[in-house]
Write an enzyme that holds these catalytic residues in place. Structure first.
Site, PDB file in Angstrom:
ATOM      1  N   HIS A 145      14.024  15.289  13.627  1.00 33.02           N
ATOM      2  CA  HIS A 145      14.026  13.836  13.478  1.00 33.02           C
ATOM      3  C   HIS A 145      15.114  13.160  14.308  1.00 33.02           C
ATOM      4  CE1 HIS A 145      17.023  14.582  10.133  1.00 33.02           C
ATOM      5  NE2 HIS A 145      17.527  13.454  10.602  1.00 33.02           N
ATOM      6  N   ASP A 176      11.716  20.547  10.704  1.00 30.69           N
ATOM      7  CA  ASP A 176      12.745  19.591  11.119  1.00 30.69           C
ATOM      8  C   ASP A 176      13.807  20.232  12.001  1.00 30.69           C
ATOM      9  OD1 ASP A 176      14.010  17.202  11.421  1.00 30.69           O
ATOM     10  OD2 ASP A 176      14.605  16.951   9.335  1.00 30.69           O
ATOM     11  N   SER A 254      23.061  14.703  10.645  1.00 24.65           N
ATOM     12  CA  SER A 254      21.814  15.428  10.881  1.00 24.65           C
ATOM     13  C   SER A 254      21.909  16.309  12.118  1.00 24.65           C
ATOM     14  CB  SER A 254      20.658  14.448  11.057  1.00 24.65           C
ATOM     15  OG  SER A 254      20.208  13.972   9.830  1.00 24.65           O
TER      16      SER A 254
END
Length: 566
Positions: A145, A176, A254
């Site tokens: 993402h 992911d 992230s």
């Protein structure tokens, strides 16, 4: 395999202002019990905000990119129940920084996602930031993402003022994860790759290193492992193993590594909404499955599925009905995907007793490590594509064993469509598209309740009957004299063209383009019918495209197919 009580994924978006010059894109997946968030800081300037006045779509109707999680690192105690002390955590934090300084990078992504209501154009360009780290082979590992729908990616090393252009080599949206490459050899000077470790035990200390919001320098956050189990991955809307940690979640983390004993034990990727200090990291088995698949095949290969929907057998009367002995445990097969190898072998009402010799409990779990349990989906997902699994089954009171080939399976209605343009076909102002969940997400944060109910139910429940099948809908009608009166038929499924059942959008396009009859008849849901004079409709199509400034009557994938068939 999915249990009857498993999550129903509902993807939602929410904009939260975090400063006068930026917004926080908050992507959420919910189920009946929990809500998970991908937190994405997006620097916004007045030049990048272009809301479409002709669309009801929220300004950022889809999460594209990076950021989020946090946690902490290091020391493995021999006992899984040993409690990490504050002194241990402090030591681990310093150790994590020392290991990560020459590996962790900041990622700058420019992205532009498609507009599913107007599939011939993209949404406004936007910028976001995330974290990543170097692994062997001169590669950078980060979250999918962070770079989803990217148009331009830059990376910067710690302590360096220079940003280097990066290319996305492979992306696994289900897990992911993504791999980046940098061609400039100058970038790799002084860079040390991090090694992958193992799954940490409960209460072991970990540290997540990255570039969260609130500053520009590297950051380390601390915590301990509190749970290891399959969890809903927000970005890919899949259930894979994840590690829960009790650490504060900071947007921007992230893709950053979770480090323990100078080795990576996971990648930070999401948090739990409404709860304090609950974050999640992607564990090493999932990371290795992703990397190995890319190394062996040169591309992302996906995660396998049995293609089954199963029900727990915890009720005594249910077990007695299916002749399960007291020493037997397992789950009941309730639905089988027609595209799976299991569809040829297993039957509805079979009881699955064991997977590759591992007994399955009545609640669908198997033994995992030190008195922990995990759903047997994890065993399935860790198999390589086209590998064989041995399934022990109870059928009509008799035990049988079957070998079943496992493969990744695509749903009838795709859950995500990152890094690709939507397909569409326009004829006489009628806009036809394959139904996808991203299209339903365009209805806003509460899309599950606001999008057309019939389409939503089909998207979440229907299975494909054959390979390549799509559920094609009439998404909208671009008004013109030729289609007046048909505008109320938008958002309906298209069933037939001139009496021929359609298989997918490409098939629909071929049937219309090669029509030899005077009229074209479209049979829709609810027995609705659209009739158009073919020659008049072709002339009207050109005028409608020009009026709406649409460059082509069909998406590039259909154009290429038409050229191949001509």
């Amino acid at each position: 395999m999915t249990m009857g009580s498993s999550f129903r994924t509902i993807a939602r978006l929410r904009l939260c202002s975090i400063s006068s010059s930026s917004f926080l894109l908050n992507f959420t997946a919910t189920n009946s019990k929990s809500k998970y968030h991908l937190l994405l800081p997006i620097p916004i300037s007045t030049s990048t905000i272009h809301a479409n006045p002709n669309s009801s779509t929220p300004l950022f109707a889809k999460h594209n990119n990076a950021a989020h999680n946090s946690v902490v690192t290091h020391r493995r105690f021999q006992s899984t129940l040993a409690v990490a002390t504050n002194a241990d955590l402090e030591t681990d934090a310093y150790s994590a920084i020392e290991v990560a300084l020459d590996s962790v990078v900041k990622i700058f992504t420019v992205s532009s996602g498609p507009n599913y209501f107007l599939p011939w154009q993209n949404k406004s360009q936007r910028e976001s930031m995330g974290s990543g780290f170097v692994i062997h082979g001169k590669r950078i590992l980060t979250n999918a993402h962070v770079v989803a729908d990217h148009t331009f990616v830059l990376v910067r090393k710690h302590g360096s003022p220079t940003k280097y252009r990066a290319q996305v080599q492979a992306v696994g949206h289900e897990c992911d994860l993504a791999i980046l490459a940098v061609e400039n050899e100058e970038f790799w000077e002084g860079v040390n790759p991090l090694e992958l470790g193992d799954i940490p035990f409960l209460q072991e200390a970990v540290a997540v290193v990255g570039y969260p919001q609130g500053g520009d320098n590297i950051s380390v956050t601390k915590g301990v492992v509190s749970r290891v189990e399959p969890t809903q991955y927000v970005h890919g809307a899949t259930q894979l193993m994840a590690i829960q940690i009790d650490a504060a979640i900071n947007p921007g983390n992230s893709g950053g590594p979770a480090i323990m004993a100078k080795k990576v034990v996971g990648v930070a990727f999401q948090n739990l909404s409404g709860a304090e200090n609950i974050g999640y990291i992607i564990p090493v088995p999932v990371i290795k499955h992703f990397i190995t698949g890319v190394e062996e095949s040169g591309k992302y290969v996906g995660f396998c599925s049995l293609g089954l929907s199963c029900q727990p057998t915890e009720n005594v009367q249910l077990r007695n009905y299916f002749q399960m002995r007291k020493d037997m445990t397992g789950v009941l097969v309730s639905k089988i995907n027609p595209l799976s190898d299991a569809h040829k072998i297993l039957k509805k009402d079979d009881i699955i007793l064991a997977f590759d010799g591992v007994p399955i409990a009545n609640d669908g779990t198997v033994s995992f490590r030190n008195r922990e349990r995990i759903t047997f989906d994890h065993l399935v997902s860790m198999k390589k594509p086209n590998e064989t699994a041995l399934i022990r089954v109870l059928r009509s009171g008799e035990e049988q064993e079957f070998s079943i080939i496992l493969r990744p399976l695509d749903p009838l209605v795709p859950v995500h469509q990152f890094d690709k343009l939507p397909s569409y076909y326009i004829f006489a102002g009628l806009v036809f598209i394959p139904l996808t969940q991203p299209y339903l997400h365009e209805y806003g944060e509460d899309w599950y309740n606001t999008c057309p109910r019939r389409l939503c139910e089909r998207a979440l429940r229907e299975l494909p009957k054959k390979a390549g099948e799509q559920l094609v809908i009439l998404s909208q009608v671009l008004m013109d004299d030729i289609n007046a009166g048909y505008e109320r038929l938008a958002e309906m499924q298209v069933k037939k063209i001139n009496g021929v059942e359609i298989e997918n959008l490409k098939h629909l396009c071929q049937l219309v383009e090669k029509n030899k009859e005077e009229n074209v008849r479209f049979d829709l849901d609810d027995e609705r019918v659209v009739i158009l004079n073919y020659e008049v409709a072709k002339i009207a199509t050109s005028k409608i495209l020009k009026r709406h400034r649409i460059p082509s009557a069909m998406s590039s994938d259909l154009v290429d197919e038409r050229q191949l068939n001509s």
